[in-house]
Write an enzyme that holds these catalytic residues in place. Structure first.
Site, PDB file in Angstrom:
ATOM      1  N   ARG A 124      -2.319   1.840  -3.739  1.00  0.00           N
ATOM      2  CA  ARG A 124      -1.685   2.988  -3.707  1.00  0.00           C
ATOM      3  C   ARG A 124      -0.350   2.897  -4.121  1.00  0.00           C
ATOM      4  O   ARG A 124       0.553   3.689  -4.653  1.00  0.00           O
ATOM      5  CB  ARG A 124      -2.047   3.974  -2.472  1.00  0.00           C
ATOM      6  CG  ARG A 124      -3.359   4.397  -2.501  1.00  0.00           C
ATOM      7  CD  ARG A 124      -3.458   5.606  -1.763  1.00  0.00           C
ATOM      8  NE  ARG A 124      -3.264   5.161  -0.124  1.00  0.00           N
ATOM      9  CZ  ARG A 124      -4.312   4.500   0.523  1.00  0.00           C
ATOM     10  NH1 ARG A 124      -5.519   4.439  -0.094  1.00  0.00           N
ATOM     11  NH2 ARG A 124      -4.273   4.368   1.691  1.00  0.00           N
ATOM     12  N   GLU A 147      -4.923  17.001  -0.396  1.00  0.00           N
ATOM     13  CA  GLU A 147      -3.870  16.713  -0.056  1.00  0.00           C
ATOM     14  C   GLU A 147      -3.285  17.127   0.941  1.00  0.00           C
ATOM     15  O   GLU A 147      -3.975  18.124   1.884  1.00  0.00           O
ATOM     16  CB  GLU A 147      -2.793  16.166  -1.409  1.00  0.00           C
ATOM     17  CG  GLU A 147      -2.443  17.299  -1.980  1.00  0.00           C
ATOM     18  CD  GLU A 147      -1.150  18.307  -1.434  1.00  0.00           C
ATOM     19  OE1 GLU A 147      -1.464  19.297  -0.529  1.00  0.00           O
ATOM     20  OE2 GLU A 147       0.025  17.896  -1.380  1.00  0.00           O
ATOM     21  N   SER A 179      -0.913  11.328  -3.367  1.00  0.00           N
ATOM     22  CA  SER A 179      -2.248  10.867  -3.736  1.00  0.00           C
ATOM     23  C   SER A 179      -2.959  11.988  -3.191  1.00  0.00           C
ATOM     24  O   SER A 179      -2.807  12.847  -2.385  1.00  0.00           O
ATOM     25  CB  SER A 179      -2.378   9.638  -2.941  1.00  0.00           C
ATOM     26  OG  SER A 179      -2.335   9.652  -1.672  1.00  0.00           O
ATOM     27  N   ARG A 224      15.057   8.283  10.302  1.00  0.00           N
ATOM     28  CA  ARG A 224      13.455   7.902  10.805  1.00  0.00           C
ATOM     29  C   ARG A 224      12.807   7.075   9.834  1.00  0.00           C
ATOM     30  O   ARG A 224      11.561   7.235   9.525  1.00  0.00           O
ATOM     31  CB  ARG A 224      12.848   9.432  10.877  1.00  0.00           C
ATOM     32  CG  ARG A 224      13.036  10.047  12.098  1.00  0.00           C
ATOM     33  CD  ARG A 224      12.917  11.524  12.064  1.00  0.00           C
ATOM     34  NE  ARG A 224      13.089  12.181  13.367  1.00  0.00           N
ATOM     35  CZ  ARG A 224      12.193  12.505  14.185  1.00  0.00           C
ATOM     36  NH1 ARG A 224      11.107  11.873  14.229  1.00  0.00           N
ATOM     37  NH2 ARG A 224      12.704  13.021  15.350  1.00  0.00           N
ATOM     38  N   GLY A 280       4.853  10.804  -0.522  1.00  0.00           N
ATOM     39  CA  GLY A 280       4.857  10.803   1.085  1.00  0.00           C
ATOM     40  C   GLY A 280       5.339   9.604   1.632  1.00  0.00           C
ATOM     41  O   GLY A 280       6.136   9.790   2.580  1.00  0.00           O
ATOM     42  N   ASP A 288      -8.915   8.498  -3.819  1.00  0.00           N
ATOM     43  CA  ASP A 288     -10.381   8.313  -3.042  1.00  0.00           C
ATOM     44  C   ASP A 288     -11.249   9.665  -3.895  1.00  0.00           C
ATOM     45  O   ASP A 288     -10.638  10.549  -4.021  1.00  0.00           O
ATOM     46  CB  ASP A 288     -10.370   8.271  -1.719  1.00  0.00           C
ATOM     47  CG  ASP A 288      -9.485   9.171  -1.034  1.00  0.00           C
ATOM     48  OD1 ASP A 288      -8.511   8.977  -0.982  1.00  0.00           O
ATOM     49  OD2 ASP A 288     -10.094  10.339  -0.684  1.00  0.00           O
ATOM     50  N   ARG A 315       6.608  16.929  -5.797  1.00  0.00           N
ATOM     51  CA  ARG A 315       5.709  15.854  -4.866  1.00  0.00           C
ATOM     52  C   ARG A 315       5.034  15.220  -5.866  1.00  0.00           C
ATOM     53  O   ARG A 315       4.276  15.539  -6.793  1.00  0.00           O
ATOM     54  CB  ARG A 315       4.787  16.820  -3.884  1.00  0.00           C
ATOM     55  CG  ARG A 315       3.760  15.880  -3.351  1.00  0.00           C
ATOM     56  CD  ARG A 315       3.056  16.597  -2.109  1.00  0.00           C
ATOM     57  NE  ARG A 315       1.861  15.904  -1.940  1.00  0.00           N
ATOM     58  CZ  ARG A 315       1.474  14.726  -1.457  1.00  0.00           C
ATOM     59  NH1 ARG A 315       2.318  14.009  -1.232  1.00  0.00           N
ATOM     60  NH2 ARG A 315       0.257  14.452  -1.595  1.00  0.00           N
ATOM     61  N   ILE A 316       4.986  13.936  -5.645  1.00  0.00           N
ATOM     62  CA  ILE A 316       4.210  12.832  -6.357  1.00  0.00           C
ATOM     63  C   ILE A 316       3.432  12.048  -5.318  1.00  0.00           C
ATOM     64  O   ILE A 316       3.863  11.211  -4.573  1.00  0.00           O
ATOM     65  CB  ILE A 316       5.125  11.850  -7.034  1.00  0.00           C
ATOM     66  CG1 ILE A 316       6.352  11.322  -6.512  1.00  0.00           C
ATOM     67  CG2 ILE A 316       5.327  12.482  -8.421  1.00  0.00           C
ATOM     68  CD1 ILE A 316       7.068  10.372  -7.333  1.00  0.00           C
TER      69      ILE A 316
END
Ligand code: HPA
Length: 237
Positions: free
Chosen positions: A221, A183, A93, A46, A23, A208, A90-91
């Protein structure tokens, strides 16, 4: 149609067939700096950084998705449709919905449940569960086994909302839909892969736990999710 509105790459072949998507743009940079060789930065639009490099001599790209389904929906669509990308992993948290999961445990998403309207609005898909690519999941599972890294193969929840007024709702989602963690991106990623005939998977590290209230710091993280990264990087080809 390249470059796209959100990716500034003007030629095909610069972005690898397989793209890992954390992300966080700084996590993408960390992965490129730490694990890749011959790194070429391909996107800064961006500050959503993207890099192509080699891992053990094999080509792979890493690019941030941003947070949430609208964001990963844009980047994954452009990569799949306009840049010839075949696989996105996707990797990320996640927050665990069960006390059985510990901080830093790695989850491989079998499938994802969501109350989001993303898939319906994007392409008329009106169910609330989408499976990961079985081909990619098979490869990731084998890699994890070869590396001796334990993974939990489970259903996850993609949520549009991080801060819910009714915090306790996670208990119903866990009970009624079988999701073990939350997520905010996989549902849109898996949907885009399906409508475009591509492959998507999602590896998550528990950051978490909503039951025990344990949590990692943002610094932890960024730097300590190496098990998940090492599994995904082996997809380089
Ligand atoms: N909610 C949503 N997304 C997340 C969480 C969470 O608690 N933790 C990590 N990603």
């Amino acid at each position: 149609m390249i470059p796209t509105p959100h990716i500034e790459v003007k030629e095909q072949g610069i972005i690898a067939k397989t793209v890992l998507m954390p992300g966080d743009p700084l996590r993408a940079k960390f992965i490129a700096d730490t694990f890749l060789e011959d790194v070429q930065e391909f996107n800064k639009v961006r500050n959503v950084f993207g890099y192509t490099g080699t891992y053990k001599g094999r080509k792979i790209s890493v690019m941030a998705s941003g947070m949430g389904m609208p964001s990963i929906g844009i980047y994954s669509y452009e990569l799949f449709k306009f840049y010839g990308v075949e696989n996105i992993v996707r990797i990320g948290s996640c927050g665990a919905y069960t006390a059985d999961l510990n901080l830093y445990d790695v989850i491989l998403s079998n499938d994802v449940w969501s109350e989001s309207t993303f898939a319906k609005v994007q392409g008329g898909y009106d169910k609330d569960v989408i499976a990961a690519s079985s081909e990619l999941n098979g490869k990731l599972e084998k890699i994890a086994g070869d590396l001796g890294i334990e993974i939990h193969k489970e259903r996850i929840h993609s949520s549009d909302v991080f801060y819910r007024e009714n915090f306790e709702e996670y208990k119903d989602i866990n009970k009624n839909h079988g999701c073990v963690a939350v997520e905010m991106e996989a549902f849109a990623l898996f949907h885009n892969a399906n409508v475009l005939g591509k492959n998507a998977a999602c590896l998550l590290t528990v950051s978490d736990n909503l039951v025990t209230h344990e949590l990692t710091t943002s610094e932890e993280r960024q730097n300590s999710f190496t098990n998940m990264m090492k599994i995904a990087l082996e997809l380089a080809e």
